[in-house]
Scaffold this motif. Structure first.
Motif, short mmCIF file in Angstrom:
data_model
loop_
_atom_site.label_atom_id
_atom_site.label_comp_id
_atom_site.label_asym_id
_atom_site.label_seq_id
_atom_site.Cartn_x
_atom_site.Cartn_y
_atom_site.Cartn_z
N ILE A 16 0.84 -1.21 0.00
CA ILE A 16 0.00 0.00 0.00
C ILE A 16 0.87 1.26 0.00
CG2 ILE A 16 -1.68 1.31 1.35
CD1 ILE A 16 -2.81 -1.47 2.25
N GLU A 33 1.48 6.81 -6.85
CA GLU A 33 0.38 7.68 -7.25
C GLU A 33 0.73 9.15 -7.04
OE1 GLU A 33 -2.73 6.04 -4.89
OE2 GLU A 33 -3.32 4.55 -6.41
N LYS A 34 1.65 9.41 -6.12
CA LYS A 34 2.10 10.78 -5.90
C LYS A 34 3.36 11.12 -6.70
CE LYS A 34 -0.05 11.57 -1.41
NZ LYS A 34 -0.89 12.69 -1.91
N LYS A 70 2.06 1.69 -3.51
CA LYS A 70 0.96 2.19 -4.36
C LYS A 70 0.75 3.68 -4.16
CE LYS A 70 -3.96 1.27 -5.30
NZ LYS A 70 -4.54 2.59 -4.97
N LYS A 71 0.64 4.12 -2.91
CA LYS A 71 0.39 5.54 -2.64
C LYS A 71 1.57 6.40 -3.09
CE LYS A 71 -2.78 5.16 1.30
NZ LYS A 71 -3.01 5.58 2.71
N ASP A 94 1.29 10.82 4.55
CA ASP A 94 0.49 10.87 3.33
C ASP A 94 0.45 9.53 2.59
OD1 ASP A 94 0.07 13.63 3.77
OD2 ASP A 94 1.95 14.13 2.73
N ILE A 95 1.43 8.69 2.82
CA ILE A 95 1.48 7.41 2.09
C ILE A 95 1.38 6.21 3.03
CG2 ILE A 95 2.82 8.38 0.18
CD1 ILE A 95 5.33 7.11 1.40
N TYR A 109 2.92 -2.34 -8.17
CA TYR A 109 3.44 -1.15 -7.50
C TYR A 109 4.78 -1.44 -6.85
CZ TYR A 109 -1.33 0.53 -8.17
OH TYR A 109 -2.52 0.91 -8.72
N GLU A 135 -7.47 0.09 5.31
CA GLU A 135 -6.94 -0.30 4.00
C GLU A 135 -6.31 -1.69 4.05
OE1 GLU A 135 -5.74 4.06 2.10
OE2 GLU A 135 -4.42 3.11 3.57
N ASP A 175 5.57 15.54 -4.76
CA ASP A 175 4.67 14.89 -5.71
C ASP A 175 4.84 15.49 -7.10
OD1 ASP A 175 3.31 17.32 -5.78
OD2 ASP A 175 1.66 16.62 -4.51
#
Length: 905
Positions: free
Chosen positions: A456, A463-464, A459-460, A593-594, A495, A600, A583
């Motif tokens: 996770i 994405e940033k 992934k985060k 933030d991640i 990811y 989750e 980002d």
């Protein structure tokens, strides 16, 4: 109480699919031993073992009564213990199988039957320590590393396949299937065993084990009694000998509350490790209890149990309960088996429920799970915990600290050192840069919550728009194939791959020093700047010189935190207050933030542990295409090959007499090494890469092996010629007899010549000069490396005099015929003024008894004599017999030979 009365404890119970027998602890309580229900769970399981194996010969009335009357506040005495099975991994397992093969050869030479040398209990060997991270960050990394593993280790694997064919009760799990402790947890563990007795009855009893890896304790998370022993002890257990052990103290650790949002099982484990190491639990059992158990998954428990060696305990035990049964079902055990386990445990009073009263413990301590913080441990020891907010300042202070376990002793002007990474681009590197980020080891890769958490975070981060700096060597080495299955099903594999955390293998890799080479551009920058660079790994070990010779600062962390530090590219950062990167729009991105939320992770957890995933991966666990293609040769005797550089017949049993020689004084001895505190078995036992300029490297080149094919010391544990040359040769080993050096150096007396430890030992051997080693506290801490003892005796070291010992290594020294002596309280080599140049005389005789005070004289060059008494750390009467015979295997061989001769006559 008579033997018949103990036999009367055999009682019928309902298995769920019929009737069977058990040796009832409750019945024993009815017979007048009123304290049984108050005993710690671990003591009850040991009591069942001696009750069941009671034969009034090897296990007597006294042994049963000793445990039945266990006094938690002052336990005393020694018991013989026979585990249900033995687990090996290949680094420690190969020398064990080599010894079994050598015992067969010796039995043949003595005129006996080689086939009598055979495992008497089930033995499983899992090949998990041989894969190395050569390739990483690529889709093909896994296949390349597997190919290299088989190429490097083919001779060892041929030998193990011979053993699989030659020995009964011996199974081998091929390479690439998983890490031994996770395979044990997910598949090998049976919960209970059964056997047919002479009267025709079927008796059920607990699944118990010993293993040749210190992290065997991971199985304690499932409520199964097991711990790490030296290879020598394990071999004796395989051959039907009881393990003689002192009755332990049992420390209870009460857990309350629940973990806060964002806190991982790894954070909890590092906190427990620090608390218990500070409390002092070396040589003790630890049991966890309290209402906090209800808030812990079984993988969380296993993560804590795994780290028992790091907090110093023999084991860290969680009793079986409903969560254990849920885990057994979810990992593919049959409903019939799980019902049998639960019915047996309840019938024996070994099943824990929410209203089970706490047993009586030797001592207790308490932890509120709600107080656990995000943590790492390092830079050199696994119990030196650092909270995340303190990480930056702790690392910076370590650079100039002269604390041997925490610091790097840099001068102020060295703090500004730089190195340039050049690989299509130029990046300035500094102290603290992360060059290894490894999700590895049994500890955490058994735990879906932290593995999914890592995915996770990846992934985060992607994405940033965050990326990993090119100088970071990233790797993913799960403990079982189930992990990659559930990461794929959760949609997180891509990811991880994009950040460079591609699958590199299913094995221990970085945690045991198989991190592989650093990219040349990274190594060049580190050397150029003489940088203190960092490794961040989800493992359980970070001792000096273990992870990589050029990576001096190593930190243990949860898998999601490993990904975070890979992204940051440095440990010289406050991840709570400083941005981890920017980002796509240039905005600062912080760890929060991640970071994954509990919600989750929970979305994927139910699908992560499903019986069909385990059925799929463990259905053909003992086969693989590469393994099945290896040819098997030989018969009941192994055909030793003189030209082999991997497998050689060890000299232990060559020319061995049928009767042992008496114990005699050690006179005219010289010191080979003198070391300080916390010398680990990693310092002593050969491990990691083999250097070209080392005695082992020279030996291999003399035998036609190119440096590119040296492989690791661990892979060559079946060759005593290599291993003896690598003993005390760790690149971070500091021998006070050769000040200013690192590695395997000493001073050869009386010429005062600095040379390699191996060369000096051989020169002493030519002169028939016995050797001693002088050491500080916690000598031999760390993994259960039998070669730390084997190499010691083969170098000619007949006695070690230390301030204190770690449990397994002390036992291994005795098991190899080395005399462990301990300075009396308040004394040490330095306190007595010993600098190691003295000539030592140790006054032992055939009348030696456990824990005797042994007179020692050390004569200095000026004629002055220092006389003192040291405690004989041969702790039990049977260990005296082992020492007299020259080691436990010598004792077993003579015993087997005698029985074989009586059988033939």
């Amino acid at each position: 109480m008579s033997q018949n009365t103990f036999q009367d404890t055999k009682t019928e119970f309902d298995t769920g699919s019929g009737k069977a027998q058990l040796y009832s602890l409750k019945k024993l309580e009815e017979f007048g031993y009123s304290n049984i229900s108050k005993l710690p769970f671990t003591i009850r399981i040991l009591l069942e073992a001696v009750l069941r194996e009671h034969d009034d010969f090897t296990i007597t009335d006294k042994d049963v009564e000793l445990l039945a009357n266990y006094n938690a506040k002052s336990p005393e005495g020694e018991i013989p213990y026979k585990p249900s099975r033995v687990v090996l991994q290949d680094f420690t397992g190969v020398p064990a199988v080599v010894d079994l093969a050598a015992l067969r050869s010796a039995m043949k030479r003595m005129g006996g039957s080689p086939q009598s040398i055979n495992p008497q209990v089930p033995v499983d060997l899992v090949i998990d320590h041989s894969v190395q991270v050569d390739e990483f960050g690529q889709e093909y990394a896994f296949m390349h590393n597997v190919e290299k593993e088989f190429e490097r280790n083919r001779e060892r694997y041929e030998f193990l396949k011979w053993g699989q064919k030659a020995f009964d009760n011996f199974r081998v799990v091929p390479p690439g299937r998983g890490i031994v402790h996770q395979v044990n947890l997910e598949y090998l563990a049976q919960g209970v065993f059964s056997r047919e007795e002479d009267d025709g009855s079927t008796v059920v009893f607990p699944d118990t084990l010993v293993g040749t890896d210190s992290h065997t304790t991971m199985i304690n998370g499932l409520g199964i009694l097991g711990w790490g022993v030296g290879g020598i002890e394990a071999e004796a257990a395989m051959l039907g000998q009881p393990i003689h052990m002192l009755v332990p103290e049992v420390v209870g650790m009460e857990l309350t509350g629940a973990l806060r949002e964002g806190i991982t099982a790894t954070d909890l484990t590092l906190t427990v490790t620090q608390m218990l190491r500070r409390h002092g639990v070396v040589g003790k059992f630890v049991e966890f209890y309290g209402e906090g158990l209800q808030n812990m998954s079984l993988p969380d428990r296993a993560t804590i149990a795994n780290m028992s060696p790091e907090y110093g305990a023999t084991m860290g035990f969680f009793p079986m309960d409903s969560e254990s049964m849920r885990y057994m079902r979810r990992t593919g055990r049959s409903e019939e088996q799980v019902t049998l386990i639960e019915n047996y445990m309840r019938a024996q009073g070994l099943f824990h429920t929410a209203d089970t009263p706490a047993p009586e413990y030797s001592d207790t301590l308490k932890l509120d799970l709600g107080e656990v913080e995000t943590s790492l441990a390092g830079p050199k020891l696994p119990h030196d915990r650092i909270t995340l907010p303190n990480m930056k300042k702790t690392f910076e202070s370590s650079l100039t600290s002269n604390d041997p376990t925490m610091g790097f002793n840099l001068a102020q002007e060295e703090l500004a050192n730089k190195g340039t990474f050049k690989n299509g681009q130029e990046i300035e590197m500094t102290h603290g840069d992360v060059v290894i980020a490894a999700i590895t080891s049994c500890t955490n890769t058994s735990n879906p919550s932290v593995m999914l958490g890592a995915g996770i975070v990846a992934k985060k981060a992607l994405e940033k728009g965050l990326t990993v700096p090119p100088y970071v060597k990233t790797s993913l080495a799960p403990g079982s194939r189930v992990v990659t299955d559930y990461l794929e099903e959760a949609g997180l594999t891509d990811y991880m791959d994009q950040l460079g955390f591609n699958l590199v293998g299913y094995g221990c890799t970085t945690c045991i020093g198989n991190s592989g080479p650093l990219p040349p551009a990274v190594e060049s920058a580190v050397k150029e700047g003489e940088l203190i660079v960092a490794g961040v790994l989800s493992g359980n070990r970070n001792f000096e010189g273990r992870i990589h010779p050029y990576v001096k600062a190593n930190y243990l962390a949860s898998p999601p935190l490993v990904v975070a530090y890979a992204l940051a590219g440095t440990v010289d950062i406050d991840l709570e207050d400083e941005p981890i990167g920017r980002d796509k729009e240039g905005n600062e991105v912080y760890l929060k933030d991640i970071w994954p939320t509990s919600e989750e992770i929970a979305e994927h957890l139910d699908s992560a542990i499903r019986p069909e995933l385990f059925d799929k991966q463990y259905g053909d666990i003992f086969n693989s295409e590469e393994w099945d293609a290896i040819p098997v040769g030989g018969g009941e005797l192994y055909e030793w090959k003189e030209e082999s550089t991997y497998i050689q017949e060890p000299p232990f049993f060559v020319d061995m007499g049928e009767e042992p020689e008496p114990i005699t004084p050690i006179d005219g001895a010289r010191a080979l090494v003198k070391v300080g505190d916390s010398i680990t078995t990693d310092h002593i036992s050969p491990a990691g890469n083999i250097g070209i300029d080392t005695p082992a490297g020279q030996y291999l080149m003399d035998h036609g092996v190119e440096p590119a094919d040296f492989n690791s010391y661990g892979s060559r544990r079946g060759n005593d010629r290599v291993m003896t040359r690598g003993t005390f040769a760790n690149v971070r080993f500091k021998n006070q007899l050769a000040p200013g050096t690192e590695g395997g150096y000493t001073t050869y007396f009386p010429e005062d010549e600095v040379t390699t430890i191996y060369d000096a030992a051989m020169r002493y051997k030519e002169q028939d000069t016995p050797l001693v080693a002088l050491a500080g506290t916690q000598y031999g801490t760390g993994s259960s490396r039998d070669w730390a003892a084997k190499g010691t005796i083969l170098l000619g070291v007949e006695a070690v005099i230390a301030t204190s010992y770690e449990r397994i290594h002390r036992s291994n020294l005795v098991g190899m015929g080395v005399l462990p002596l301990q300075f009396k309280e308040g004394e040490s080599a330095d306190a007595l003024g010993l600098d190691g140049s003295e000539v030592f005389s140790i006054d032992v005789s055939d009348d030696l008894q456990p824990r005797d005070l042994v007179p020692v004289k050390a004569q200095k060059e000026n004629g002055e004599t220092v006389s003192f008494e040291a405690v004989c750390r041969i702790d039990t009467p049977v260990e005296i017999d082992y020492y007299r015979h020259g080691g436990i295997l010598h004792y077993v061989l003579r015993d087997y030979h005698k029985a074989d001769q009586e059988k033939q006559s």
